[in-house]
Design a protein around this motif. Structure first.
Motif, short mmCIF file in Angstrom:
data_model
loop_
_atom_site.label_atom_id
_atom_site.label_comp_id
_atom_site.label_asym_id
_atom_site.label_seq_id
_atom_site.Cartn_x
_atom_site.Cartn_y
_atom_site.Cartn_z
N ILE A 1 46.15 94.23 27.71
CA ILE A 1 47.17 93.90 26.77
C ILE A 1 47.24 92.35 26.94
CG2 ILE A 1 48.78 95.86 27.64
CD1 ILE A 1 49.92 94.33 29.97
N SER A 2 46.66 91.79 27.66
CA SER A 2 46.72 90.01 27.63
C SER A 2 45.46 89.57 27.03
CB SER A 2 46.81 89.66 29.43
OG SER A 2 45.64 89.85 29.86
N MET B 1 52.32 91.25 34.30
CA MET B 1 52.08 90.80 32.73
C MET B 1 52.88 91.37 31.73
SD MET B 1 50.05 89.07 31.23
CE MET B 1 48.68 88.58 32.29
N CYS B 2 53.29 92.82 31.93
CA CYS B 2 54.09 93.35 30.98
C CYS B 2 55.52 92.50 30.57
CB CYS B 2 54.51 94.70 31.24
SG CYS B 2 53.08 95.88 31.04
N VAL B 3 56.14 92.22 32.07
CA VAL B 3 57.59 91.53 31.74
C VAL B 3 57.28 90.26 30.95
CG1 VAL B 3 58.66 93.01 33.51
CG2 VAL B 3 57.48 90.92 34.33
N ALA B 4 56.09 89.57 31.69
CA ALA B 4 55.88 88.02 31.07
C ALA B 4 55.81 88.06 29.82
CB ALA B 4 54.64 87.69 31.94
N LEU B 5 55.04 89.05 29.21
CA LEU B 5 54.71 89.03 27.81
C LEU B 5 55.98 89.72 26.98
CD1 LEU B 5 51.27 90.91 27.68
CD2 LEU B 5 51.76 88.60 27.21
N TYR C 1 60.72 88.37 23.64
CA TYR C 1 62.13 88.45 23.75
C TYR C 1 62.78 87.51 24.64
CZ TYR C 1 60.74 92.93 21.36
OH TYR C 1 60.25 93.76 20.39
N PRO C 2 62.80 86.14 24.28
CA PRO C 2 63.21 85.38 25.35
C PRO C 2 64.68 85.23 25.80
CG PRO C 2 62.91 84.33 23.25
CD PRO C 2 62.39 85.56 22.95
N ASP C 3 65.55 85.95 24.98
CA ASP C 3 66.98 85.82 25.15
C ASP C 3 67.37 87.23 26.06
OD1 ASP C 3 67.42 83.63 23.59
OD2 ASP C 3 67.67 84.98 21.73
N THR C 4 66.55 87.87 26.50
CA THR C 4 66.81 89.02 27.35
C THR C 4 67.15 88.63 28.72
OG1 THR C 4 64.91 90.40 26.22
CG2 THR C 4 65.89 91.19 28.25
N PRO C 5 68.45 89.01 29.37
CA PRO C 5 68.92 88.48 30.63
C PRO C 5 67.89 88.93 31.63
CG PRO C 5 70.66 89.79 29.24
CD PRO C 5 69.23 89.92 28.71
N ALA C 6 67.74 87.97 32.75
CA ALA C 6 66.62 88.42 33.86
C ALA C 6 66.93 89.82 34.68
CB ALA C 6 67.07 87.26 34.92
N ASN D 1 51.61 81.33 31.05
CA ASN D 1 51.90 80.14 31.84
C ASN D 1 53.58 79.84 31.80
OD1 ASN D 1 48.98 79.43 32.62
ND2 ASN D 1 49.05 79.01 30.60
N ALA D 2 53.76 78.93 32.94
CA ALA D 2 55.25 78.51 32.97
C ALA D 2 55.88 78.04 31.70
CB ALA D 2 55.53 77.57 34.01
N HIS D 3 55.17 77.35 31.01
CA HIS D 3 55.87 76.64 29.67
C HIS D 3 56.27 77.72 28.54
CE1 HIS D 3 51.63 76.64 28.48
NE2 HIS D 3 52.17 76.80 27.19
N GLU D 4 55.49 79.02 28.66
CA GLU D 4 56.01 80.24 27.94
C GLU D 4 56.71 80.84 28.47
OE1 GLU D 4 52.04 81.80 26.27
OE2 GLU D 4 51.20 80.97 28.08
#
Length: 330
Positions: free
Chosen positions: A142-143, A81-85, A90-95, A149-152
């Motif tokens: 935290i959630s 959940m932490c890494v998903a949030l 921060y969507p540009d963070t490398p995997a 979900n996947a689209h986020e």
């Protein structure tokens, strides 16, 4: 005497015996459903079992020191959940950075368990039963009880475990790498060998200058790190993060260890045994539905295998004790 000797030989080659059973099961299922044993399907089944393999190998280290970590599933849920949030924010963070972050969070959660066991002196089963609920509660906090979900999630966040190399997914390769790394750690490092000493005879370990609590702490940190990494891989693979991710998965992890010959009394076990135990459970999960066996029977069969494994483990420890006594008299 011959029967005892035969049993002892079978137990001493537990990994080979379990491997042979897995091969026989594959042959049996393949005879009924030939498509199941195709390379592509087996690779998919291994991918499905990869997280269980990693967690079982890490749990094996904890059990070697006469402890147990029941918080691994909650660690997966909280870290996931932490890494998903984090990915949403921060969507540009490398995997790869996200993967490292998940390992760091997992280490912190594992270290908290280890500190309570080492410095406070609380039994590990009590500590991890408590943190199992605490960590799961933090997921809700935290959630706010909402799903991610996947689209986020960004494509690169979702892509890592699904990417393929030599017909295996990256998730499968990570499981292989973790298994090999832990094998080298337990077999060829001073810390790994000391972990066996701690579980085999804690009093003798103390007299030898080994800090038992310190090595228990180390195993909890390793277990936490692997669980944290699996948190990201789980959420990324299934493309969803929510409060009940991996609920009760810790039971499968412990079961894989028991089936693989790891003694709950500590000091006995191998990485290969834990990995094969996980593969065995994964095979039951993936193969039995193919041949039309009800999910209820799957649970019953898994439970029966666990009971048999406990009996064999108990017998092996008694045989070992009798062998030591005979050698002492000679």
């Amino acid at each position: 005497m011959k029967n005892t000797s035969l049993l002892g030989k079978m137990i001493s080659h537990r990994e080979w015996l379990l491997g042979a059973i897995i091969v026989l099961m594959l042959m049996g299922v393949g005879y009924i459903a030939p498509f199941f044993v195709t390379p592509g399907n087996l690779a998919e089944a291994f991918d499905d079992t990869s997280i269980l393999i990693m967690l079982a190998c890490a749990q094996m280290l904890v059990i070697l020191t006469r402890c147990i970590d029941l918080s691994v599933a909650s660690n997966i849920a909280l870290t996931g959940m932490c890494v998903a949030l984090f990915n949403v924010a921060y969507p540009d963070t490398p995997a790869l950075v996200t993967l490292i972050l998940s390992i760091g969070i997992g280490i912190v959660l594992g270290a908290f368990n280890g500190i309570l066991v080492w410095l406070v002196g609380i039994p590990s089963i009590v500590v991890t039963l408590g943190t199992m609920s605490v960590y799961r509660g933090f997921v809700f906090l935290i959630s706010g009880g909402e799903w991610v979900n996947a689209h986020e999630m960004t494509p690169q966040f979702l892509a890592l475990p699904r990417a393929t190399f030599l017909d295996l997914t990256v998730l499968s390769w990570i499981a292989i790498a973790v298994t090999l790394a832990l094998f080298v750690f337990t077999r060829f490092t001073k810390t790994g060998l000391s972990i066996f000493a701690v579980g085999g005879n804690p009093k003798a370990a103390v007299y030898s200058g080994i800090n038992v609590g310190k090595y228990q702490f180390i195993t909890f940190c390793i277990s936490g790190a692997v669980a944290g990494m699996c948190g990201y891989l789980w959420v990324s693979r299934y493309a969803v993060a929510y409060v009940e991710v991996a609920v009760a998965f810790e039971l499968q992890v412990v079961a894989a260890c028991v089936i693989g010959g790891i003694s709950i009394a500590g000091g006995i076990g191998t990485i290969w045994g834990a990995a094969l135990g996980a593969i065995f459970l994964g095979l039951i999960k993936n193969a039995l539905p193919v041949i039309g066996i009800s999910p209820f029977w799957q649970l019953a069969i898994s439970g029966l295998v666990i009971v048999l494994a406990v009996i064999i483990n108990s017998r092996s420890e008694k045989c070992g004790g009798r062998r030591i006594l005979r050698e002492a008299h000679q």
